[in-house]
Design a protein around this motif. Sequence first.
Motif, short mmCIF file in Angstrom:
data_model
loop_
_atom_site.label_atom_id
_atom_site.label_comp_id
_atom_site.label_asym_id
_atom_site.label_seq_id
_atom_site.Cartn_x
_atom_site.Cartn_y
_atom_site.Cartn_z
N HIS A 18 -5.29 -1.13 11.78
CA HIS A 18 -5.68 0.14 11.18
C HIS A 18 -6.38 -0.15 9.87
O HIS A 18 -5.88 -0.95 9.07
CB HIS A 18 -4.45 1.02 10.93
N ALA A 47 -2.17 -5.88 4.99
CA ALA A 47 -0.83 -5.39 4.67
C ALA A 47 -0.01 -5.25 5.94
O ALA A 47 -0.50 -4.79 6.97
CB ALA A 47 -0.90 -4.05 3.93
N SER A 48 1.26 -5.65 5.85
CA SER A 48 2.16 -5.49 6.99
C SER A 48 3.58 -5.30 6.52
O SER A 48 3.95 -5.68 5.40
CB SER A 48 2.11 -6.72 7.91
N LYS A 86 3.45 -1.22 10.92
CA LYS A 86 2.32 -0.61 10.22
C LYS A 86 2.34 0.92 10.29
O LYS A 86 2.05 1.60 9.30
CB LYS A 86 0.99 -1.15 10.74
N HIS A 127 3.40 4.40 7.03
CA HIS A 127 2.13 5.05 6.69
C HIS A 127 2.14 5.69 5.30
O HIS A 127 1.16 5.59 4.56
CB HIS A 127 1.74 6.11 7.73
N TRP A 174 1.41 3.09 2.74
CA TRP A 174 0.02 2.63 2.77
C TRP A 174 -0.92 3.67 2.19
O TRP A 174 -1.88 3.33 1.48
CB TRP A 174 -0.41 2.31 4.21
N GLU A 175 -0.64 4.92 2.50
CA GLU A 175 -1.47 6.01 1.97
C GLU A 175 -1.44 6.00 0.44
O GLU A 175 -2.48 6.09 -0.22
CB GLU A 175 -0.89 7.33 2.50
N LEU A 210 -0.73 3.53 -1.50
CA LEU A 210 -1.41 2.34 -2.02
C LEU A 210 -2.93 2.48 -1.91
O LEU A 210 -3.66 2.15 -2.85
CB LEU A 210 -0.93 1.10 -1.24
N ALA A 211 -3.40 3.00 -0.77
CA ALA A 211 -4.85 3.15 -0.57
C ALA A 211 -5.45 4.10 -1.60
O ALA A 211 -6.55 3.86 -2.11
CB ALA A 211 -5.14 3.64 0.84
N LEU A 255 -7.45 -1.04 3.02
CA LEU A 255 -6.29 -1.72 3.59
C LEU A 255 -6.54 -2.02 5.07
O LEU A 255 -7.02 -1.17 5.81
CB LEU A 255 -5.03 -0.86 3.47
N LEU A 285 -4.27 -2.91 8.09
CA LEU A 285 -2.85 -2.88 8.45
C LEU A 285 -2.65 -3.49 9.83
O LEU A 285 -3.43 -3.24 10.75
CB LEU A 285 -2.34 -1.44 8.45
#
Length: 350
Positions: A125, A141-142, A149, A153, A156-157, A159-160, A167, A169
Amino acid sequence: MSFTWPLDPQDLFVERYPQMTLGLPADEVDAVRAAITEMWPDRPGSWVYEWSALAARYAEAGRHRLAAQAYGWAKFPSLADDPKRTALARQVEQYALAAPGFPVEFERRMLTVPYRGGEATLPIHLIAAPGLPADAPIVLASGGVDSWKTDLHGMWEQLALALPARLLLFDIVGTGETAHLPMTPDGGAEVIAGLVAFARTIGNGKVGHFGISMGGYYSARTGLTGAVDASVVLGGPVERSFAPGRGFAFGMDGIVGNALGFDAMPSTAEREEAFAAFDLRPLLDQNANGPMLVVNGTDDVHVPLDDTLVFEGRRDTRVELIPDTGHCAISRFGEAMAVIAPWLKDTLIG
């Protein structure tokens, strides 16, 4: 290959409740917790049944993001049988339906990388803040052996949206949508080398790697070998975790045994033999690392404190221990991110 093993589902709630309630309403989690009495069968009162029932209600109401989260818990902690694999497929389906509503740009694609003299294909992703230029750095990222992944979410959101980077993933080998490849040190590193090579071609050439838990083992490897331009290790096992005689908590022995590719619970000797190959002492003894940030909670039941402290005093390495929290600082995750995001930004952007 996979197997089920004796596991009290209420033990999983004890440890994972803070993580569950990051993505789902506490009252819904509490209701599922009260309904579950057994782990593996697929019937009322079982883990996969009750979590899937919650997920199906969300899906029917068009709340696809919550459905994906709930199916993520349905397939937790391991793809040990067919009902778990079905729950993962439904999670991926709901996640794709939720994607148009994400506040980030999102793309799912299949990527083929070199693997053991041939090739391996895995889904990745790509997510980024809206309008991020194409020539931004890439951060691999994992998660780890049981949080993958799609499960992470929300993290990750966050962080993005905080980074001027895209990213990439993925699931580490032996887990999630990469479970068809057994978890080995070299095989996992080879897959990641392929991801790094791909990442260097789609951004500005700069690549970071953020690994959580067992994912942090692999980001420690890319950091220690200097294979990436910035490495973040959050709760990663590196040396003492793989030593003979270590114990496991909250079903982690079965989770790890599945990821390693065993078809029954490994004996202590079998597990210790498999683990010996993971020890990063040979890389720790070298002085080739790139910039590294190593973070964990002080009260981790899975990864010994030594596996974080061993990085103290290394060149170009920052170590942060967050007090009064456990594995990967999950109950004080905001504090961890307040360190990680600025460090990645400074290291990759300058």
